[in-house]
Design a protein around this motif. Sequence first.
Motif, PDB file in Angstrom:
ATOM      1  N   ALA A   1     -33.980 -30.696 101.500  1.00 60.63           N
ATOM      2  CA  ALA A   1     -33.516 -30.977 100.085  1.00 60.63           C
ATOM      3  C   ALA A   1     -31.863 -30.541  99.971  1.00 60.63           C
ATOM      4  O   ALA A   1     -31.333 -31.363  99.018  1.00 60.63           O
ATOM      5  N   ALA A   2     -31.617 -29.499 100.369  1.00 60.62           N
ATOM      6  CA  ALA A   2     -30.342 -28.795  99.905  1.00 60.62           C
ATOM      7  C   ALA A   2     -29.188 -29.721 100.916  1.00 60.62           C
ATOM      8  O   ALA A   2     -28.109 -30.199 100.220  1.00 60.62           O
ATOM      9  N   ALA A   3     -29.800 -30.218 101.984  1.00 58.60           N
ATOM     10  CA  ALA A   3     -28.627 -31.117 102.533  1.00 58.60           C
ATOM     11  C   ALA A   3     -28.218 -32.325 102.107  1.00 58.60           C
ATOM     12  O   ALA A   3     -27.098 -32.870 101.912  1.00 58.60           O
ATOM     13  N   ALA A   4     -29.447 -32.774 101.391  1.00 55.14           N
ATOM     14  CA  ALA A   4     -29.145 -34.114 100.193  1.00 55.14           C
ATOM     15  C   ALA A   4     -28.457 -33.822  98.896  1.00 55.14           C
ATOM     16  O   ALA A   4     -28.377 -35.021  98.291  1.00 55.14           O
ATOM     17  N   SER A   5     -28.431 -32.499  98.608  1.00 63.31           N
ATOM     18  CA  SER A   5     -27.629 -32.235  97.398  1.00 63.31           C
ATOM     19  C   SER A   5     -26.331 -32.309  97.407  1.00 63.31           C
ATOM     20  O   SER A   5     -25.746 -32.583  98.310  1.00 63.31           O
ATOM     21  N   PRO A   6     -25.653 -32.300  95.974  1.00 63.29           N
ATOM     22  CA  PRO A   6     -24.103 -32.396  96.201  1.00 63.29           C
ATOM     23  C   PRO A   6     -23.607 -31.451  97.162  1.00 63.29           C
ATOM     24  O   PRO A   6     -22.434 -31.753  97.618  1.00 63.29           O
ATOM     25  N   LEU A   7     -24.073 -30.352  96.962  1.00 63.22           N
ATOM     26  CA  LEU A   7     -23.488 -29.160  97.920  1.00 63.22           C
ATOM     27  C   LEU A   7     -23.602 -29.437  99.267  1.00 63.22           C
ATOM     28  O   LEU A   7     -22.862 -28.991 100.281  1.00 63.22           O
ATOM     29  N   GLY A   8     -24.723 -30.076  99.729  1.00 68.62           N
ATOM     30  CA  GLY A   8     -25.070 -30.486 101.018  1.00 68.62           C
ATOM     31  C   GLY A   8     -25.383 -29.183 101.962  1.00 68.62           C
ATOM     32  O   GLY A   8     -25.558 -29.240 103.105  1.00 68.62           O
ATOM     33  N   VAL A   9     -25.765 -28.102 101.263  1.00 68.94           N
ATOM     34  CA  VAL A   9     -26.102 -26.990 102.195  1.00 68.94           C
ATOM     35  C   VAL A   9     -27.191 -25.937 101.312  1.00 68.94           C
ATOM     36  O   VAL A   9     -26.972 -26.057 100.032  1.00 68.94           O
ATOM     37  N   LEU A  10     -27.956 -25.277 101.912  1.00 69.89           N
ATOM     38  CA  LEU A  10     -28.753 -24.248 101.199  1.00 69.89           C
ATOM     39  C   LEU A  10     -28.091 -23.189 100.499  1.00 69.89           C
ATOM     40  O   LEU A  10     -27.055 -22.631 101.103  1.00 69.89           O
ATOM     41  N   PHE A  11     -28.324 -22.791  99.218  1.00 67.42           N
ATOM     42  CA  PHE A  11     -27.665 -21.838  98.541  1.00 67.42           C
ATOM     43  C   PHE A  11     -28.510 -21.000  97.639  1.00 67.42           C
ATOM     44  O   PHE A  11     -29.236 -21.511  97.305  1.00 67.42           O
ATOM     45  N   ALA A  12     -28.077 -20.057  97.270  1.00 67.61           N
ATOM     46  CA  ALA A  12     -28.803 -18.913  96.782  1.00 67.61           C
ATOM     47  C   ALA A  12     -29.093 -19.185  94.995  1.00 67.61           C
ATOM     48  O   ALA A  12     -27.975 -19.853  94.707  1.00 67.61           O
ATOM     49  N   SER A  13     -30.125 -18.747  94.619  1.00 65.97           N
ATOM     50  CA  SER A  13     -30.399 -18.971  93.146  1.00 65.97           C
ATOM     51  C   SER A  13     -29.122 -18.029  92.522  1.00 65.97           C
ATOM     52  O   SER A  13     -28.820 -17.166  92.947  1.00 65.97           O
ATOM     53  N   SER A  14     -28.982 -18.418  91.198  1.00 67.40           N
ATOM     54  CA  SER A  14     -27.966 -17.768  90.502  1.00 67.40           C
ATOM     55  C   SER A  14     -28.413 -16.212  90.448  1.00 67.40           C
ATOM     56  O   SER A  14     -27.727 -15.435  90.426  1.00 67.40           O
ATOM     57  N   ILE A  15     -29.634 -16.007  89.805  1.00 64.45           N
ATOM     58  CA  ILE A  15     -30.246 -14.792  89.587  1.00 64.45           C
ATOM     59  C   ILE A  15     -30.295 -14.041  90.766  1.00 64.45           C
ATOM     60  O   ILE A  15     -30.191 -12.688  90.768  1.00 64.45           O
ATOM     61  N   HIS A  16     -30.478 -14.510  91.757  1.00 59.92           N
ATOM     62  CA  HIS A  16     -30.623 -13.846  93.321  1.00 59.92           C
ATOM     63  C   HIS A  16     -29.035 -13.153  93.300  1.00 59.92           C
ATOM     64  O   HIS A  16     -29.030 -11.983  93.719  1.00 59.92           O
ATOM     65  N   THR A  17     -28.092 -14.022  93.169  1.00 55.68           N
ATOM     66  CA  THR A  17     -26.730 -13.324  93.551  1.00 55.68           C
ATOM     67  C   THR A  17     -26.564 -12.254  92.529  1.00 55.68           C
ATOM     68  O   THR A  17     -25.797 -11.352  92.649  1.00 55.68           O
ATOM     69  N   VAL A  18     -26.907 -12.377  91.221  1.00 59.17           N
ATOM     70  CA  VAL A  18     -26.616 -11.403  90.098  1.00 59.17           C
ATOM     71  C   VAL A  18     -27.481 -10.163  90.529  1.00 59.17           C
ATOM     72  O   VAL A  18     -26.840  -8.802  90.666  1.00 59.17           O
ATOM     73  N   ALA A  19     -28.714 -10.258  91.125  1.00 68.21           N
ATOM     74  CA  ALA A  19     -29.321  -9.014  91.660  1.00 68.21           C
ATOM     75  C   ALA A  19     -28.668  -8.467  92.912  1.00 68.21           C
ATOM     76  O   ALA A  19     -28.676  -7.142  92.687  1.00 68.21           O
ATOM     77  N   ILE A  20     -27.924  -9.039  93.672  1.00 68.96           N
ATOM     78  CA  ILE A  20     -27.298  -8.585  94.647  1.00 68.96           C
ATOM     79  C   ILE A  20     -26.197  -7.773  94.197  1.00 68.96           C
ATOM     80  O   ILE A  20     -25.754  -6.703  94.779  1.00 68.96           O
ATOM     81  N   GLY A  21     -25.529  -8.324  92.907  1.00 69.29           N
ATOM     82  CA  GLY A  21     -24.471  -7.652  92.394  1.00 69.29           C
ATOM     83  C   GLY A  21     -24.974  -6.345  91.794  1.00 69.29           C
ATOM     84  O   GLY A  21     -24.267  -5.266  91.919  1.00 69.29           O
ATOM     85  N   VAL A  22     -25.798  -6.356  91.258  1.00 67.59           N
ATOM     86  CA  VAL A  22     -26.530  -5.300  90.526  1.00 67.59           C
ATOM     87  C   VAL A  22     -26.720  -4.075  91.620  1.00 67.59           C
ATOM     88  O   VAL A  22     -26.475  -2.975  91.485  1.00 67.59           O
ATOM     89  N   ARG A  23     -27.595  -4.470  92.578  1.00 66.58           N
ATOM     90  CA  ARG A  23     -27.633  -3.618  93.676  1.00 66.58           C
ATOM     91  C   ARG A  23     -26.174  -2.856  94.242  1.00 66.58           C
ATOM     92  O   ARG A  23     -26.410  -1.849  94.646  1.00 66.58           O
ATOM     93  N   LEU A  24     -25.385  -3.955  94.730  1.00 67.03           N
ATOM     94  CA  LEU A  24     -24.095  -3.632  95.313  1.00 67.03           C
ATOM     95  C   LEU A  24     -23.563  -2.482  94.477  1.00 67.03           C
ATOM     96  O   LEU A  24     -22.823  -1.360  94.659  1.00 67.03           O
ATOM     97  N   SER A  25     -23.622  -2.629  92.794  1.00 66.86           N
ATOM     98  CA  SER A  25     -22.925  -1.696  92.105  1.00 66.86           C
ATOM     99  C   SER A  25     -23.524  -0.231  92.213  1.00 66.86           C
ATOM    100  O   SER A  25     -22.915   0.528  91.943  1.00 66.86           O
ATOM    101  N   HIS A  26     -24.913  -0.446  92.193  1.00 66.33           N
ATOM    102  CA  HIS A  26     -25.605   0.920  92.183  1.00 66.33           C
ATOM    103  C   HIS A  26     -25.174   1.681  93.368  1.00 66.33           C
ATOM    104  O   HIS A  26     -25.285   2.895  93.653  1.00 66.33           O
ATOM    105  N   ASP A  27     -24.531   0.899  94.706  1.00 68.10           N
ATOM    106  CA  ASP A  27     -24.441   1.679  95.780  1.00 68.10           C
ATOM    107  C   ASP A  27     -22.977   1.965  95.878  1.00 68.10           C
ATOM    108  O   ASP A  27     -22.463   2.801  96.784  1.00 68.10           O
ATOM    109  N   MET A  28     -22.051   1.799  94.828  1.00 68.47           N
ATOM    110  CA  MET A  28     -20.633   2.396  94.725  1.00 68.47           C
ATOM    111  C   MET A  28     -20.564   3.772  95.041  1.00 68.47           C
ATOM    112  O   MET A  28     -21.219   4.326  94.216  1.00 68.47           O
TER     113      MET A  28
END
Length: 148
Positions: free
Chosen positions: A44-71
């Motif tokens: 389904a991702a390959a058939a989307s306009p991006l053409g590739v699997l990509f992360a959910s927006s909330i997933h990327t924010v969660a990673i940002g929160v985690r990395l900011s706690h690791d600073m």
Amino acid sequence: MRYFDDIVVGTRVEGSSTYTLSADEIKAFAGQWDPMPFHVDEAAAAASPLGVLFASSIHTVAIGVRLSHDMAQEPMAVVAGLGWDSVRFHCPVCAGDTLRVAAEIVDKRVSRRKPDRGVCTTQIELYNQRDELAVSYKVASLVLKQPG
């Protein structure tokens, strides 16, 4: 411990930790929290306009929160988070991308109701391995003033 009085607007910190996403992780997170076809199914991702699997927006924010706690910095005397503003997704985060975080204090003010604390606003930015800005958002935190 860094108190409200110690915090300087304009201070920027670059995190040294990174996080690399896998296709399996993207699908697992999205399957539980944001089951859009282009997050959970590679065909389904390959058939989307991006053409590739990509992360959910909330997933990327969660990673940002985690990395900011690791600073590597002295902890701030945070009482509570007050809110997020200006959340923006600048480019997709895909399987294999490696993310890092930067944070800058962009504002601070004394609390109107509680003079023993203040509100600090931090701009969080998440970059990929090509130094492209992927996600940015502002976090407002309630921070204690120095005791005494």
